[in-house]
Design a protein around this motif. Structure first.
Motif, PDB file in Angstrom:
ATOM      1  N   GLY A 222       0.792  -1.220   0.000  1.00 19.29           N
ATOM      2  CA  GLY A 222       0.000   0.000   0.000  1.00 19.29           C
ATOM      3  C   GLY A 222       0.824   1.270   0.000  1.00 19.29           C
ATOM      4  O   GLY A 222       2.057   1.244   0.112  1.00 19.29           O
ATOM      5  N   GLU A 223       0.142   2.394  -0.171  1.00 16.96           N
ATOM      6  CA  GLU A 223       0.739   3.742  -0.106  1.00 16.96           C
ATOM      7  C   GLU A 223       1.947   3.901  -1.040  1.00 16.96           C
ATOM      8  O   GLU A 223       3.066   4.100  -0.582  1.00 16.96           O
ATOM      9  N   LYS A 224       1.706   3.771  -2.331  1.00 18.21           N
ATOM     10  CA  LYS A 224       2.720   4.021  -3.362  1.00 18.21           C
ATOM     11  C   LYS A 224       3.936   3.098  -3.265  1.00 18.21           C
ATOM     12  O   LYS A 224       5.042   3.474  -3.663  1.00 18.21           O
ATOM     13  N   SER A 225       3.755   1.902  -2.757  1.00 20.54           N
ATOM     14  CA  SER A 225       4.865   0.955  -2.694  1.00 20.54           C
ATOM     15  C   SER A 225       5.055   0.266  -4.042  1.00 20.54           C
ATOM     16  O   SER A 225       4.105   0.082  -4.807  1.00 20.54           O
ATOM     17  N   THR A 226       6.287  -0.137  -4.304  1.00 13.33           N
ATOM     18  CA  THR A 226       6.624  -0.866  -5.532  1.00 13.33           C
ATOM     19  C   THR A 226       7.420  -2.105  -5.157  1.00 13.33           C
ATOM     20  O   THR A 226       8.413  -2.013  -4.434  1.00 13.33           O
ATOM     21  N   LEU A 227       6.971  -3.263  -5.641  1.00 14.10           N
ATOM     22  CA  LEU A 227       7.628  -4.508  -5.257  1.00 14.10           C
ATOM     23  C   LEU A 227       7.643  -5.483  -6.431  1.00 14.10           C
ATOM     24  O   LEU A 227       6.647  -5.638  -7.135  1.00 14.10           O
ATOM     25  N   LYS A 228       8.796  -6.145  -6.603  1.00  9.95           N
ATOM     26  CA  LYS A 228       8.936  -7.216  -7.598  1.00  9.95           C
ATOM     27  C   LYS A 228       9.200  -8.516  -6.858  1.00  9.95           C
ATOM     28  O   LYS A 228      10.106  -8.588  -6.016  1.00  9.95           O
ATOM     29  N   ILE A 229       8.401  -9.553  -7.164  1.00 10.64           N
ATOM     30  CA  ILE A 229       8.564 -10.871  -6.549  1.00 10.64           C
ATOM     31  C   ILE A 229       8.652 -11.920  -7.654  1.00 10.64           C
ATOM     32  O   ILE A 229       7.837 -11.935  -8.579  1.00 10.64           O
TER      33      ILE A 229
ATOM     34  N   GLY B 287      -4.514 -13.723  -0.051  1.00 10.48           N
ATOM     35  CA  GLY B 287      -3.194 -13.867  -0.665  1.00 10.48           C
ATOM     36  C   GLY B 287      -2.548 -12.525  -0.897  1.00 10.48           C
ATOM     37  O   GLY B 287      -1.746 -12.047  -0.105  1.00 10.48           O
ATOM     38  N   ILE B 288      -2.898 -11.874  -2.004  1.00 10.78           N
ATOM     39  CA  ILE B 288      -2.334 -10.569  -2.375  1.00 10.78           C
ATOM     40  C   ILE B 288      -3.382  -9.482  -2.171  1.00 10.78           C
ATOM     41  O   ILE B 288      -4.498  -9.585  -2.654  1.00 10.78           O
ATOM     42  N   VAL B 289      -2.999  -8.431  -1.456  1.00  9.10           N
ATOM     43  CA  VAL B 289      -3.811  -7.216  -1.380  1.00  9.10           C
ATOM     44  C   VAL B 289      -2.931  -6.065  -1.850  1.00  9.10           C
ATOM     45  O   VAL B 289      -1.943  -5.719  -1.203  1.00  9.10           O
ATOM     46  N   ASN B 290      -3.288  -5.496  -2.992  1.00 10.22           N
ATOM     47  CA  ASN B 290      -2.506  -4.437  -3.630  1.00 10.22           C
ATOM     48  C   ASN B 290      -3.385  -3.194  -3.728  1.00 10.22           C
ATOM     49  O   ASN B 290      -4.429  -3.223  -4.364  1.00 10.22           O
ATOM     50  N   LYS B 291      -2.976  -2.093  -3.097  1.00  8.22           N
ATOM     51  CA  LYS B 291      -3.888  -0.959  -2.991  1.00  8.22           C
ATOM     52  C   LYS B 291      -3.143   0.370  -3.014  1.00  8.22           C
ATOM     53  O   LYS B 291      -1.927   0.426  -2.862  1.00  8.22           O
ATOM     54  N   ASP B 292      -3.900   1.437  -3.247  1.00  5.79           N
ATOM     55  CA  ASP B 292      -3.439   2.817  -3.038  1.00  5.79           C
ATOM     56  C   ASP B 292      -2.164   3.151  -3.798  1.00  5.79           C
ATOM     57  O   ASP B 292      -1.125   3.450  -3.212  1.00  5.79           O
TER      58      ASP B 292
ATOM     59  N   LYS C 226      -8.104   2.250  -1.211  1.00  2.56           N
ATOM     60  CA  LYS C 226      -8.623   2.318   0.157  1.00  2.56           C
ATOM     61  C   LYS C 226      -8.666   3.753   0.662  1.00  2.56           C
ATOM     62  O   LYS C 226      -9.610   4.154   1.330  1.00  2.56           O
ATOM     63  N   LYS C 227      -7.623   4.546   0.312  1.00  2.00           N
ATOM     64  CA  LYS C 227      -7.527   5.922   0.787  1.00  2.00           C
ATOM     65  C   LYS C 227      -7.691   6.866  -0.400  1.00  2.00           C
ATOM     66  O   LYS C 227      -7.001   6.737  -1.412  1.00  2.00           O
TER      67      LYS C 227
ATOM     68  N   GLU D 232      -6.799   9.771  -1.147  1.00  4.37           N
ATOM     69  CA  GLU D 232      -5.703  10.627  -1.619  1.00  4.37           C
ATOM     70  C   GLU D 232      -4.786   9.914  -2.605  1.00  4.37           C
ATOM     71  O   GLU D 232      -3.892  10.534  -3.195  1.00  4.37           O
ATOM     72  N   PHE D 233      -4.994   8.606  -2.826  1.00  8.29           N
ATOM     73  CA  PHE D 233      -4.161   7.845  -3.742  1.00  8.29           C
ATOM     74  C   PHE D 233      -4.936   7.461  -4.999  1.00  8.29           C
ATOM     75  O   PHE D 233      -6.166   7.396  -4.997  1.00  8.29           O
ATOM     76  N   ASN D 234      -4.180   7.163  -6.058  1.00  6.56           N
ATOM     77  CA  ASN D 234      -4.752   6.712  -7.319  1.00  6.56           C
ATOM     78  C   ASN D 234      -4.873   5.185  -7.298  1.00  6.56           C
ATOM     79  O   ASN D 234      -4.580   4.548  -6.289  1.00  6.56           O
ATOM     80  N   TYR D 235      -5.242   4.606  -8.461  1.00  6.40           N
ATOM     81  CA  TYR D 235      -5.439   3.164  -8.527  1.00  6.40           C
ATOM     82  C   TYR D 235      -4.104   2.419  -8.496  1.00  6.40           C
ATOM     83  O   TYR D 235      -3.063   2.932  -8.922  1.00  6.40           O
ATOM     84  N   PRO D 236      -4.083   1.182  -8.003  1.00  8.82           N
ATOM     85  CA  PRO D 236      -2.865   0.360  -7.997  1.00  8.82           C
ATOM     86  C   PRO D 236      -2.688  -0.387  -9.311  1.00  8.82           C
ATOM     87  O   PRO D 236      -3.614  -0.461 -10.132  1.00  8.82           O
ATOM     88  N   LYS D 237      -1.510  -0.944  -9.513  1.00  5.11           N
ATOM     89  CA  LYS D 237      -1.208  -1.763 -10.685  1.00  5.11           C
ATOM     90  C   LYS D 237      -0.708  -3.135 -10.223  1.00  5.11           C
ATOM     91  O   LYS D 237       0.078  -3.241  -9.287  1.00  5.11           O
ATOM     92  N   LEU D 238      -1.172  -4.166 -10.917  1.00  3.83           N
ATOM     93  CA  LEU D 238      -0.806  -5.529 -10.557  1.00  3.83           C
ATOM     94  C   LEU D 238      -0.567  -6.348 -11.825  1.00  3.83           C
ATOM     95  O   LEU D 238      -1.424  -6.422 -12.697  1.00  3.83           O
TER      96      LEU D 238
END
Length: 234
Positions: A173-180, A191-196, A219-220, A222-228
């Motif tokens: 959440g909150e503008k995080s970026t992660l590669k797995i 499993g995966i919750v990707n938001k904000d 969820k909040k 002030e943020f835009n949509y997430p990408k997955l």
């Protein structure tokens, strides 16, 4: 404060009466091997916590048991182990029977680790806030809340494996970026919750007996949509 601190092989630190190990502005070397890790533990039914602030940490192998969150004046921290404004590089951190809100909490830190292993955590296992992570392997088992929780953080994980997680295996959440590269979730709530406005790039995702395998939303306000992005799904 402002020291060079070395925990040598076969060191064992016993916490009593909610004691606190507080290290600041220091160089910290924690040795230990796979067969003889450095041990930090709450003893005789009592417990304690660790806070490391603005320090450079080089570690081999750590086992932490029965730790709780610290009681500090004018400061609220929620991890049995709290790493703040620090650089950490090392081999393995293993945490068992965490009684705190986070088994380990990283804030404003750079983290490069081979293995993080969390078992029997009362609430969250791993919490990264405004941090960068580069971790080869994460394993979570019997977690009361989330396994891996990121906010305003970025990084990469080679393998994330979780079993018996009562809330989210991965919360991004909150503008995080992660590669797995590989994520496995078994017998868990979500499993995966990707938001904000977060961005998750996942190469392979496998799940079994997970009530909600994927959730992606705002969820909040002030943020835009997430990408997955998931390349392979099993």
């Amino acid at each position: 404060i402002n020291k060079k601190i070395i925990f040598r092989n076969k060191s064992e630190i016993c916490f009593k009466n909610n004691s606190l190990l507080f290290i600041k502005d220091s160089e910290l070397i924690i040795k230990g091997s796979l067969n003889n890790p450095i041990i930090f533990k709450g003893c005789e039914g009592e417990t304690g916590s660790i806070v490391i602030d603005n320090s450079n940490i080089n570690l081999g192998f750590i086992n932490a048991k029965n730790l709780n969150f610290p009681e500090m004046n004018l400061r609220s921290l929620y991890g049995g182990i709290n790493i703040l404004n620090s650089n950490l590089i090392g081999e393995r951190i293993s945490i068992i029977n965490s009684d705190s809100e986070d088994a380990i909490n990283f804030v404003d830190s750079n983290v490069k680790l081979n293995t993080l292993n969390i078992e029997n955590a009362k609430s969250d296992a791993l919490d990264f806030d405004n941090s960068f992570l580069d971790i080869n392997q994460i394993f979570c088992k019997s977690i009361g809340n989330d396994c891996l929780d990121l906010s305003f953080s970025q990084g990469k994980v080679n393998s994330l494996e979780a079993i018996f997680v009562k809330d989210k295996v991965l919360s991004l959440g909150e503008k995080s970026t992660l590669k797995i590269n590989n994520l496995s979730a078994v017998k868990s709530e979500m499993g995966i919750v990707n938001k904000d406005q977060s961005n998750l790039l996942l190469d392979k995702y496998s799940f079994q007996k997970v009530k909600i395998p994927i959730a992606s939303y705002i969820k909040k306000n002030e943020f835009n949509y997430p990408k997955l992005t998931i390349n392979e799904l099993d």
